[in-house]
Design a protein around this motif. Structure first.
Motif, PDB file in Angstrom:
ATOM      1  N   THR A  16      35.072  35.323   6.261  1.00  0.00           N
ATOM      2  CA  THR A  16      34.035  34.331   7.156  1.00  0.00           C
ATOM      3  C   THR A  16      34.170  33.138   6.492  1.00  0.00           C
ATOM      4  O   THR A  16      33.314  32.293   6.862  1.00  0.00           O
ATOM      5  CB  THR A  16      32.712  35.282   6.970  1.00  0.00           C
ATOM      6  OG1 THR A  16      32.278  35.225   5.435  1.00  0.00           O
ATOM      7  CG2 THR A  16      32.569  36.412   7.665  1.00  0.00           C
ATOM      8  N   GLY A  17      34.980  33.151   5.368  1.00  0.00           N
ATOM      9  CA  GLY A  17      34.955  31.579   4.765  1.00  0.00           C
ATOM     10  C   GLY A  17      33.513  31.186   3.867  1.00  0.00           C
ATOM     11  O   GLY A  17      33.341  30.230   3.609  1.00  0.00           O
ATOM     12  N   SER A  18      32.809  32.487   3.723  1.00  0.00           N
ATOM     13  CA  SER A  18      31.649  32.358   2.887  1.00  0.00           C
ATOM     14  C   SER A  18      31.984  32.398   1.530  1.00  0.00           C
ATOM     15  O   SER A  18      33.258  32.715   1.007  1.00  0.00           O
ATOM     16  CB  SER A  18      30.535  33.530   3.510  1.00  0.00           C
ATOM     17  OG  SER A  18      29.319  33.149   2.756  1.00  0.00           O
ATOM     18  N   THR A  19      30.738  32.427   0.702  1.00  0.00           N
ATOM     19  CA  THR A  19      30.858  32.974  -0.805  1.00  0.00           C
ATOM     20  C   THR A  19      30.326  34.303  -1.072  1.00  0.00           C
ATOM     21  O   THR A  19      29.506  34.691  -0.099  1.00  0.00           O
ATOM     22  CB  THR A  19      30.056  31.882  -1.736  1.00  0.00           C
ATOM     23  OG1 THR A  19      28.575  32.092  -1.303  1.00  0.00           O
ATOM     24  CG2 THR A  19      30.444  30.312  -1.563  1.00  0.00           C
ATOM     25  N   VAL A  20      30.503  34.881  -2.037  1.00  0.00           N
ATOM     26  CA  VAL A  20      29.862  36.112  -2.249  1.00  0.00           C
ATOM     27  C   VAL A  20      28.360  35.974  -2.103  1.00  0.00           C
ATOM     28  O   VAL A  20      27.677  36.974  -1.603  1.00  0.00           O
ATOM     29  CB  VAL A  20      30.363  36.744  -3.622  1.00  0.00           C
ATOM     30  CG1 VAL A  20      29.491  37.966  -3.970  1.00  0.00           C
ATOM     31  CG2 VAL A  20      32.028  37.176  -3.670  1.00  0.00           C
ATOM     32  N   GLY A  21      27.896  35.073  -3.026  1.00  0.00           N
ATOM     33  CA  GLY A  21      26.324  34.819  -2.798  1.00  0.00           C
ATOM     34  C   GLY A  21      25.755  34.502  -1.411  1.00  0.00           C
ATOM     35  O   GLY A  21      24.904  35.128  -1.162  1.00  0.00           O
ATOM     36  N   GLY A  22      26.548  33.791  -0.395  1.00  0.00           N
ATOM     37  CA  GLY A  22      26.250  33.726   0.859  1.00  0.00           C
ATOM     38  C   GLY A  22      26.128  35.183   1.527  1.00  0.00           C
ATOM     39  O   GLY A  22      25.331  35.299   2.329  1.00  0.00           O
ATOM     40  N   VAL A  23      27.215  35.977   1.374  1.00  0.00           N
ATOM     41  CA  VAL A  23      27.131  37.473   1.910  1.00  0.00           C
ATOM     42  C   VAL A  23      25.932  38.144   1.456  1.00  0.00           C
ATOM     43  O   VAL A  23      25.226  38.753   2.112  1.00  0.00           O
ATOM     44  CB  VAL A  23      28.327  37.832   1.567  1.00  0.00           C
ATOM     45  CG1 VAL A  23      28.563  39.553   2.177  1.00  0.00           C
ATOM     46  CG2 VAL A  23      29.516  37.139   2.310  1.00  0.00           C
ATOM     47  N   SER A  24      25.749  38.116   0.208  1.00  0.00           N
ATOM     48  CA  SER A  24      24.563  38.504  -0.514  1.00  0.00           C
ATOM     49  C   SER A  24      23.358  38.219   0.234  1.00  0.00           C
ATOM     50  O   SER A  24      22.278  39.086   0.409  1.00  0.00           O
ATOM     51  CB  SER A  24      24.498  38.532  -2.134  1.00  0.00           C
ATOM     52  OG  SER A  24      25.619  39.005  -2.624  1.00  0.00           O
ATOM     53  N   ARG A  25      22.975  36.841   0.319  1.00  0.00           N
ATOM     54  CA  ARG A  25      21.900  36.298   1.000  1.00  0.00           C
ATOM     55  C   ARG A  25      21.722  36.938   2.211  1.00  0.00           C
ATOM     56  O   ARG A  25      20.496  37.520   2.862  1.00  0.00           O
ATOM     57  CB  ARG A  25      21.659  34.923   1.166  1.00  0.00           C
ATOM     58  CG  ARG A  25      21.509  34.345  -0.189  1.00  0.00           C
ATOM     59  CD  ARG A  25      21.153  32.726  -0.290  1.00  0.00           C
ATOM     60  NE  ARG A  25      22.564  31.915   0.244  1.00  0.00           N
ATOM     61  CZ  ARG A  25      23.191  31.747  -0.603  1.00  0.00           C
ATOM     62  NH1 ARG A  25      23.211  32.051  -2.029  1.00  0.00           N
ATOM     63  NH2 ARG A  25      24.425  31.297  -0.427  1.00  0.00           N
TER      64      ARG A  25
END
Length: 67
Positions: free
Chosen positions: A52-61
């Motif tokens: 998704t072009g996100s960060t692991v932190g973004g996915v966690s949120r």
């Protein structure tokens, strides 16, 4: 990396379109997250972030937001 089920792609795109129409306050990153969870069966957080072009932190949120 999990494979995309091409047989359901049209249904998934229709669902994506409907979700953005019904829930216009969803951010693009949230819509991508929901798509990835639905399509990438068995993917882990890192795989979802990469696709998704996100960060692991973004996915966690997003996990925290959507459960």
């Amino acid at each position: 990396m999990p494979r995309l089920n091409l047989n359901k792609l049209e249904q998934q795109m229709d669902a994506w379109t409907m979700s953005t129409m019904q829930f216009p306050t969803l951010r693009h990153s949230q819509t991508l997250f929901l798509w990835a969870v639905a399509v990438l069966d068995g993917a882990n957080i890192t795989e979802i972030a990469n696709r998704t072009g996100s960060t692991v932190g973004g996915v966690s949120r997003n996990i925290d937001t959507f459960g």
